[in-house]
Design an enzyme around this catalytic site. Structure first.
Site, PDB file in Angstrom:
ATOM      1  CG  HIS A   1      -0.467   1.058   4.556  1.00 49.04           C
ATOM      2  ND1 HIS A   1       0.484   0.561   4.418  1.00 49.04           N
ATOM      3  CD2 HIS A   1      -0.312   2.652   4.549  1.00 49.04           C
ATOM      4  CE1 HIS A   1       1.531   1.547   4.406  1.00 49.04           C
ATOM      5  NE2 HIS A   1       1.092   2.690   4.426  1.00 49.04           N
TER       6      HIS A   1
ATOM      7  CD  GLN B   1      -4.903  -2.384   5.078  1.00 52.99           C
ATOM      8  OE1 GLN B   1      -4.193  -1.449   5.877  1.00 52.99           O
ATOM      9  NE2 GLN B   1      -4.105  -2.956   3.852  1.00 52.99           N
TER      10      GLN B   1
ATOM     11  CD1 TRP C   1      -0.637   0.222  -0.335  1.00 53.63           C
ATOM     12  CD2 TRP C   1       1.369   0.591  -0.067  1.00 53.63           C
ATOM     13  NE1 TRP C   1      -0.294  -0.803   0.603  1.00 53.63           N
ATOM     14  CE2 TRP C   1       1.268  -0.461   0.353  1.00 53.63           C
ATOM     15  CE3 TRP C   1       2.926   1.138  -0.157  1.00 53.63           C
ATOM     16  CZ2 TRP C   1       2.336  -1.270   1.111  1.00 53.63           C
ATOM     17  CZ3 TRP C   1       3.763   0.398   0.203  1.00 53.63           C
ATOM     18  CH2 TRP C   1       3.464  -0.925   1.098  1.00 53.63           C
TER      19      TRP C   1
ATOM     20  NE  ARG D   1      -4.067  -0.267  -0.283  1.00 56.49           N
ATOM     21  CZ  ARG D   1      -3.304  -1.381   0.023  1.00 56.49           C
ATOM     22  NH1 ARG D   1      -3.326  -2.345  -0.840  1.00 56.49           N
ATOM     23  NH2 ARG D   1      -3.189  -1.416   1.031  1.00 56.49           N
TER      24      ARG D   1
ATOM     25  CB  ALA E   1       3.875  -4.533  12.149  1.00 53.94           C
TER      26      ALA E   1
ATOM     27  CB  VAL F   1       8.115  -5.806   7.723  1.00 49.66           C
ATOM     28  CG1 VAL F   1       7.132  -5.239   8.780  1.00 49.66           C
ATOM     29  CG2 VAL F   1       7.661  -6.117   6.400  1.00 49.66           C
TER      30      VAL F   1
HETATM   31  C1  FA5 Z   1      -0.408  -3.183   3.088  1.00 49.50           C
HETATM   32  O1  FA5 Z   1      -1.423  -2.661   3.294  1.00 49.50           O
HETATM   33  C2  FA5 Z   1       0.466  -3.393   4.483  1.00 49.50           C
HETATM   34  N1  FA5 Z   1       0.213  -2.210   5.076  1.00 49.50           N
HETATM   35  C3  FA5 Z   1       0.426  -4.489   5.328  1.00 49.50           C
HETATM   36  C4  FA5 Z   1       1.704  -4.786   6.303  1.00 49.50           C
HETATM   37  C5  FA5 Z   1       1.518  -4.101   7.635  1.00 49.50           C
HETATM   38  C6  FA5 Z   1       2.651  -5.373   5.884  1.00 49.50           C
HETATM   39  C7  FA5 Z   1       2.280  -4.353   8.535  1.00 49.50           C
HETATM   40  C8  FA5 Z   1       3.611  -5.300   6.740  1.00 49.50           C
HETATM   41  C9  FA5 Z   1       3.432  -4.851   8.123  1.00 49.50           C
HETATM   42  P1  FA5 Z   1      -1.231  -4.852   1.328  1.00 49.50           P
HETATM   43  O2  FA5 Z   1      -1.222  -3.889   0.223  1.00 49.50           O
HETATM   44  O3  FA5 Z   1      -0.757  -6.313   1.052  1.00 49.50           O
HETATM   45  O4  FA5 Z   1      -0.291  -4.343   2.452  1.00 49.50           O
HETATM   46  O5  FA5 Z   1      -2.608  -4.899   2.121  1.00 49.50           O
HETATM   47  C10 FA5 Z   1      -2.924  -5.781   3.240  1.00 49.50           C
HETATM   48  C11 FA5 Z   1      -4.268  -6.635   3.052  1.00 49.50           C
HETATM   49  O6  FA5 Z   1      -5.262  -5.971   2.773  1.00 49.50           O
HETATM   50  C12 FA5 Z   1      -4.118  -7.568   1.950  1.00 49.50           C
HETATM   51  O7  FA5 Z   1      -3.373  -8.842   2.442  1.00 49.50           O
HETATM   52  C13 FA5 Z   1      -5.427  -7.946   1.685  1.00 49.50           C
HETATM   53  O8  FA5 Z   1      -6.042  -8.703   2.525  1.00 49.50           O
HETATM   54  C14 FA5 Z   1      -6.185  -6.365   2.108  1.00 49.50           C
HETATM   55  N2  FA5 Z   1      -6.168  -5.712   0.845  1.00 49.50           N
HETATM   56  C15 FA5 Z   1      -5.188  -4.974  -0.204  1.00 49.50           C
HETATM   57  N3  FA5 Z   1      -5.873  -4.551  -1.070  1.00 49.50           N
HETATM   58  C16 FA5 Z   1      -7.107  -4.748  -1.122  1.00 49.50           C
HETATM   59  C17 FA5 Z   1      -8.278  -4.083  -1.792  1.00 49.50           C
HETATM   60  N4  FA5 Z   1      -7.984  -3.393  -2.963  1.00 49.50           N
HETATM   61  N5  FA5 Z   1      -9.489  -4.651  -1.598  1.00 49.50           N
HETATM   62  C18 FA5 Z   1      -9.631  -5.324  -0.450  1.00 49.50           C
HETATM   63  N6  FA5 Z   1      -8.570  -5.775   0.373  1.00 49.50           N
HETATM   64  C19 FA5 Z   1      -7.447  -5.349   0.034  1.00 49.50           C
END
Ligand code: FA5
Length: 328
Positions: free
Chosen positions: A170, A210, A150, A196, A296, A253
């Site tokens: 997030h 999100q 992140w 981000r 989660a 997790v």
């Molecule tokens: C997370 O942010 C974790 N907090 C998710 C999580 C929550 C995991 C609870 C376990 C338990 P990640 O970085 O993969 O994970 O982002 C989650 C989702 O946000 C991705 O699957 C995608 O759908 C969306 N996402 C991530 N980065 C971007 C971005 N730059 N632009 C748009 N959508 C995004």
């Protein structure tokens, strides 16, 4: 033509003009840039002083007189125009244009409605977050390699703050905040904006949305997660939606996974990270990890909207182009 003749014929023509267009013709003929009277006024300078004194004032008075007559006649047309006398009450009214919801707001409302129907509560959290809630309490200590997942907008801290502040990367910090002040069993979602520090492309923005989900209680398992997520997606996209559950890693997790979905002949798109809440996170909020379990997930709202509305590029949501927004 002398002034008397001009006056006579001009008044005659004004009286005979039967509509605004004809009247404008008379106006141009006598008072326009190359009009009869205008020419006379313009040539005054070439006359002898005596003639100038004789003709000048008369020509100016005539000009004023004709302007008045034309003005009055014009008003008479306006006052008695057909449109004014006839008001058609059956004519459709003018459409008042009102604003409407942005596609992201629309899908946000839909997602909330579906989760509310499955007995989840909706919780809100801060966009400016502390390092503790965004990382440490989620089992991501400083120097942990997972912090690189992140890219973070750090905020300048003012004063001797214990914790550094940042724009949340997030919605997961709300897991900790909520568990600190509530006891299980519960099931919540946390919709919100996240940030981000990363380059944008078709599926990545530096500011996006999100929806965090958290369900904690006794005997909660991944099977519950799978059921909830599949139900949710079917309600949002219809029964034909396809799923792909892939193992993945998030420090908060264990086990962790990612979910891709596909609608019809579209391509697979990663929509969420998820898993069973890690013991260290329960420790941080003083829950007994041997007594409670929970799952989660964190879904990308923009990605859901891209699939639902068949939008090829996430940047369209944010560029402010009304031609895009008005389609929804
Ligand atoms: C997370 O942010 C974790 N907090 C998710 C999580 C929550 C995991 C609870 C376990 C338990 P990640 O970085 O993969 O994970 O982002 C989650 C989702 O946000 C991705 O699957 C995608 O759908 C969306 N996402 C991530 N980065 C971007 C971005 N730059 N632009 C748009 N959508 C995004």
């Amino acid at each position: 033509m002398d002034l008397e003749q001009i006056k006579k014929s001009a008044i005659n023509e004004i009286n005979n003009a039967s509509d605004v267009k004809l009247l404008e013709g008379v106006n141009v003929k006598y008072l326009g840039r190359k009009g009869v009277l205008t020419n006379i006024l313009r040539s005054l300078k070439d006359l002898s002083m005596g003639d100038r004194r004789k003709i000048g004032p008369k020509a100016n008075i005539l000009k004023k007189e004709l302007e008045d007559l034309i003005g009055k006649k014009k008003n008479s047309f306006i006052n008695f125009s057909k449109d004014d006398l006839f008001f058609d009450v059956t004519k459709p009214g003018l459409k008042i244009s009102s604003g409407h919801l942005h596609p992201l707001s629309k899908i946000d409302a839909e997602v909330r409605k579906i989760f509310l129907s499955m007995n989840f509560s909706v919780v809100d959290g801060p966009e400016v977050e502390s390092e503790y809630y965004n990382f440490d309490a989620l089992n991501i200590p400083a120097n942990h390699p997972a912090r690189d997942m992140w890219d973070t907008f750090w905020l300048k801290s003012s004063g001797p703050a214990k914790s550094k502040f940042l724009l949340r990367t997030h919605t997961s910090p709300m897991q900790v905040r909520f568990m600190e002040t509530h006891n299980p069993p519960f099931q919540i979602i946390v919709p919100g904006r996240v940030f981000r520090y990363e380059a944008t492309d078709m599926s990545h923005e530096f500011n996006f949305y999100q929806i965090e989900g958290l369900m904690v209680g006794h005997d909660i398992s991944l099977a519950n997660f799978k059921f909830i997520v599949e139900e949710f997606c079917k309600k949002l996209f219809g029964p034909k939606i396809q799923f792909r559950f892939r193992p993945s890693y998030f420090p908060f997790v264990e086990p962790g996974l990612e979910v891709d979905i596909k609608l019809g002949s579209g391509s697979w798109l990663e929509v969420m990270g998820a898993g069973m809440v890690q013991r260290n996170v329960f420790d941080a909020v003083r829950y007994n990890p041997d007594e409670v379990q929970g799952f989660a997930f964190g879904m990308g709202l923009d990605r859901l909207a891209m699939i639902k509305y068949k939008i090829p590029d996430i940047r369209l949501f944010y560029n402010g182009d009304l031609r895009f927004v008005r389609q929804f």
